[in-house]
Design a protein around this motif. Structure first.
Motif, PDB file in Angstrom:
ATOM      1  N   THR A 115       0.793  -1.323   0.103  1.00  0.00           N
ATOM      2  CA  THR A 115       0.177  -0.213  -0.065  1.00  0.00           C
ATOM      3  C   THR A 115       0.992   1.421   0.061  1.00  0.00           C
ATOM      4  O   THR A 115       1.870   1.350   0.867  1.00  0.00           O
ATOM      5  N   SER A 116       0.712   2.087  -0.972  1.00  0.00           N
ATOM      6  CA  SER A 116       1.481   3.288  -1.030  1.00  0.00           C
ATOM      7  C   SER A 116       0.522   4.457  -0.999  1.00  0.00           C
ATOM      8  O   SER A 116      -0.513   4.369  -1.689  1.00  0.00           O
ATOM      9  N   LEU A 117       0.921   5.538  -0.335  1.00  0.00           N
ATOM     10  CA  LEU A 117      -0.264   6.548  -0.166  1.00  0.00           C
ATOM     11  C   LEU A 117       0.574   7.876  -0.413  1.00  0.00           C
ATOM     12  O   LEU A 117       1.661   8.077   0.135  1.00  0.00           O
ATOM     13  N   PHE A 118       0.008   8.747  -1.197  1.00  0.00           N
ATOM     14  CA  PHE A 118       0.464   9.904  -1.861  1.00  0.00           C
ATOM     15  C   PHE A 118      -0.383  11.103  -1.332  1.00  0.00           C
ATOM     16  O   PHE A 118      -1.758  10.802  -1.247  1.00  0.00           O
ATOM     17  N   MET A 119       0.311  12.182  -1.559  1.00  0.00           N
ATOM     18  CA  MET A 119      -0.583  13.424  -1.168  1.00  0.00           C
ATOM     19  C   MET A 119      -0.021  14.511  -2.231  1.00  0.00           C
ATOM     20  O   MET A 119       1.212  14.550  -2.334  1.00  0.00           O
ATOM     21  N   HIS A 120      -0.981  15.192  -2.994  1.00  0.00           N
ATOM     22  CA  HIS A 120      -0.437  16.543  -3.735  1.00  0.00           C
ATOM     23  C   HIS A 120      -1.576  17.501  -3.416  1.00  0.00           C
ATOM     24  O   HIS A 120      -2.964  17.460  -3.728  1.00  0.00           O
ATOM     25  N   GLY A 121      -1.245  18.712  -2.718  1.00  0.00           N
ATOM     26  CA  GLY A 121      -2.252  19.779  -2.338  1.00  0.00           C
ATOM     27  C   GLY A 121      -3.393  18.891  -1.406  1.00  0.00           C
ATOM     28  O   GLY A 121      -2.860  18.167  -0.497  1.00  0.00           O
ATOM     29  N   ASN A 122      -4.653  19.159  -1.730  1.00  0.00           N
ATOM     30  CA  ASN A 122      -5.552  18.568  -1.033  1.00  0.00           C
ATOM     31  C   ASN A 122      -6.088  17.173  -1.517  1.00  0.00           C
ATOM     32  O   ASN A 122      -6.983  16.508  -1.105  1.00  0.00           O
ATOM     33  N   ARG A 123      -5.358  16.708  -2.758  1.00  0.00           N
ATOM     34  CA  ARG A 123      -5.636  15.472  -3.183  1.00  0.00           C
ATOM     35  C   ARG A 123      -4.931  14.156  -2.602  1.00  0.00           C
ATOM     36  O   ARG A 123      -3.787  14.252  -2.538  1.00  0.00           O
ATOM     37  N   VAL A 124      -5.442  13.051  -2.199  1.00  0.00           N
ATOM     38  CA  VAL A 124      -4.980  11.973  -1.657  1.00  0.00           C
ATOM     39  C   VAL A 124      -5.122  10.766  -2.549  1.00  0.00           C
ATOM     40  O   VAL A 124      -6.287  10.563  -3.151  1.00  0.00           O
ATOM     41  N   VAL A 125      -4.116   9.916  -2.813  1.00  0.00           N
ATOM     42  CA  VAL A 125      -4.132   8.671  -3.716  1.00  0.00           C
ATOM     43  C   VAL A 125      -3.654   7.786  -2.869  1.00  0.00           C
ATOM     44  O   VAL A 125      -2.481   7.639  -2.382  1.00  0.00           O
ATOM     45  N   ARG A 126      -4.373   6.526  -2.698  1.00  0.00           N
ATOM     46  CA  ARG A 126      -3.862   5.375  -1.967  1.00  0.00           C
ATOM     47  C   ARG A 126      -3.845   4.227  -3.061  1.00  0.00           C
ATOM     48  O   ARG A 126      -4.923   3.756  -3.568  1.00  0.00           O
ATOM     49  N   ALA A 127      -2.731   3.820  -3.481  1.00  0.00           N
ATOM     50  CA  ALA A 127      -2.257   2.803  -4.441  1.00  0.00           C
ATOM     51  C   ALA A 127      -2.261   1.424  -3.635  1.00  0.00           C
ATOM     52  O   ALA A 127      -1.514   1.386  -2.583  1.00  0.00           O
ATOM     53  N   ILE A 128      -3.059   0.406  -4.188  1.00  0.00           N
ATOM     54  CA  ILE A 128      -3.174  -0.961  -3.471  1.00  0.00           C
ATOM     55  C   ILE A 128      -2.445  -1.952  -4.499  1.00  0.00           C
ATOM     56  O   ILE A 128      -3.086  -2.321  -5.524  1.00  0.00           O
ATOM     57  N   GLU A 129      -1.620  -2.974  -3.794  1.00  0.00           N
ATOM     58  CA  GLU A 129      -1.367  -4.031  -4.557  1.00  0.00           C
ATOM     59  C   GLU A 129      -2.033  -5.561  -3.826  1.00  0.00           C
ATOM     60  O   GLU A 129      -1.542  -5.545  -2.534  1.00  0.00           O
ATOM     61  N   VAL A 130      -2.385  -6.367  -4.516  1.00  0.00           N
ATOM     62  CA  VAL A 130      -3.122  -7.284  -3.835  1.00  0.00           C
ATOM     63  C   VAL A 130      -2.914  -8.729  -4.801  1.00  0.00           C
ATOM     64  O   VAL A 130      -3.123  -8.578  -6.014  1.00  0.00           O
ATOM     65  N   ARG A 131      -2.488  -9.753  -3.849  1.00  0.00           N
ATOM     66  CA  ARG A 131      -2.587 -11.034  -4.637  1.00  0.00           C
ATOM     67  C   ARG A 131      -3.690 -11.956  -4.043  1.00  0.00           C
ATOM     68  O   ARG A 131      -3.995 -12.239  -3.193  1.00  0.00           O
ATOM     69  N   GLY A 132      -4.646 -12.160  -5.396  1.00  0.00           N
ATOM     70  CA  GLY A 132      -5.925 -12.800  -4.880  1.00  0.00           C
ATOM     71  C   GLY A 132      -6.685 -12.058  -5.405  1.00  0.00           C
ATOM     72  O   GLY A 132      -7.028 -11.681  -6.662  1.00  0.00           O
ATOM     73  N   ASP A 133      -7.998 -12.039  -4.335  1.00  0.00           N
ATOM     74  CA  ASP A 133      -9.561 -11.521  -4.726  1.00  0.00           C
ATOM     75  C   ASP A 133      -9.218  -9.875  -4.196  1.00  0.00           C
ATOM     76  O   ASP A 133      -9.177  -9.573  -3.121  1.00  0.00           O
ATOM     77  N   LEU A 134      -9.462  -8.915  -5.298  1.00  0.00           N
ATOM     78  CA  LEU A 134      -9.180  -7.644  -4.830  1.00  0.00           C
ATOM     79  C   LEU A 134     -10.512  -7.113  -4.095  1.00  0.00           C
ATOM     80  O   LEU A 134     -10.292  -6.335  -2.967  1.00  0.00           O
TER      81      LEU A 134
END
Length: 357
Positions: A187-206
């Motif tokens: 799980t990688s979490l980023f911000m720019h200004g007031n925007r949040v992005v959470r990127a998720i990597e899963v093996r199996g059933d998302l």
């Protein structure tokens, strides 16, 4: 009945790079399968809501056909299949506010849903063979790494960024193992200004992983803590409110390319503000350039995933250690008409990996 003796339709001649394990941009047709569990006694209500919905969907550009099926064993189980000319028009529609409003009548009679999307690789049958030239198929199967990539994005109230960043950086990670077949990888979490992005990597059933994470006390506490700062209000104790929020927050992965599977890199993210209506096209052109760059053995990019929804485009990069972010100069040539501002690097808030991912 389809048999193995029937002649399959001719595949598209489009070549698929072996480095690309996921892409919606190969032009092949898309089959969408929606598994629906209807509340007991609500079957007629569901049918009426579907009939109203399918008349509207028929007018959506790129839609070809759909079918509604009811289980012969359990009347509460239904199956909706639809065919689309390709993935981009479907994703444009399914990620739109129009879609959120359009499917709202279904939710009062549905207990659970599960959506699956497939490129058409081969097909058999007379009609399929006769129309092969018009009905593009994926030319060859993609070879993936078994990891499903997804992201969520939302905005917080201006002025709250520092507090939100503190909250999101300070929580205990949930156990990686979801069940016998599914585990959280990264799980990688980023911000720019007031925007949040959470990127998720899963093996199996998302879907199983997302539901599992949402139930964990440590994650639930973080979500409750940032509630007062969200621009889009939500009530996690209200199933409909939570569903609408996470539907709007979904940021699907539309392309993934791997240049080097073994080298560990530094994780970066860039946000590309697209002009209204240009997000999908911008994501496609960025994908083409990343695919070409992956063939350079000395290039900085090890892996690239492009996420897109409406006019939000995010490029998640793993780059060779010590080289830093690759320059945008050549990458953006010819894309100026699609951009609504300069691309910007996002701040990495947290990057967590399962030890045995």
């Amino acid at each position: 009945m389809t048999t193995l003796s029937e002649k399959p339709s001719a595949p598209s001649t489009r070549q698929v790079s072996k480095r690309v394990s996921q892409s919606v941009f190969d032009g092949s047709r898309l089959r969408v399968v929606l598994l629906v569990d209807v509340h007991d006694g609500a079957q007629q209500q569901f049918l009426e809501a579907y009939e109203q919905l399918c008349n509207q969907v028929a007018q959506v550009p790129g839609h070809v056909s759909d079918q509604l099926c009811q289980s012969i064993e359990n009347p509460s189980q239904w199956l909706i299949t639809s065919e689309w000319e390709s993935a981009p028009p479907f994703l444009t529609w399914v990620n739109s506010e129009e879609h959120v409003r359009m499917v709202e009548p279904l939710h009062s009679c549905v207990r659970d849903t599960r959506s699956l999307r497939f490129h058409v690789v081969r097909e058999t049958g007379g009609a399929a063979a006769r129309s092969a030239e018009r009905r593009r198929l994926q030319s060859s199967p993609r070879i993936g790494d078994g990891v499903i990539r997804h992201a969520l994005t939302f905005t917080v109230r201006p002025g709250s960024e520092a507090e939100v960043k503190r909250i999101l950086a300070d929580y205990a990670s949930p156990r990686a193992r979801v069940d016998e077949t599914t585990r959280l990888c990264r799980t990688s979490l980023f911000m720019h200004g007031n925007r949040v992005v959470r990127a998720i990597e899963v093996r199996g059933d998302l879907l199983a992983a997302l539901r599992y994470v949402a139930r964990q006390p440590e994650v639930r506490a973080v979500e409750e803590a940032i509630n007062p700062y969200l621009e889009q209000e939500r009530d996690l104790n209200d199933q409909e409110s939570a569903r609408v929020f996470f539907t709007r927050a979904a940021l699907p992965a539309v392309h993934h390319v791997t240049a080097d599977e073994l080298t560990e890199g530094e994780r970066l993210a860039r946000y590309y503000p697209a002009r209204p209506g240009s997000g999908m096209r911008l994501a496609e052109l960025l994908a083409q350039r990343d695919e070409a760059a992956a063939d350079d053995p000395d290039g900085p990019v090890l892996r690239s995933t492009i996420f897109q929804r409406d006019d939000v485009v995010v490029r998640l990069l793993d780059v060779r250690p010590g080289l830093g972010a690759p320059p945008e100069s050549g990458h953006l040539a010819g894309l100026e008409a699609l951009l609504d501002g300069e691309p910007v690097g996002m701040d990495l808030v947290t990057d967590r990996r399962s030890p045995d991912a």
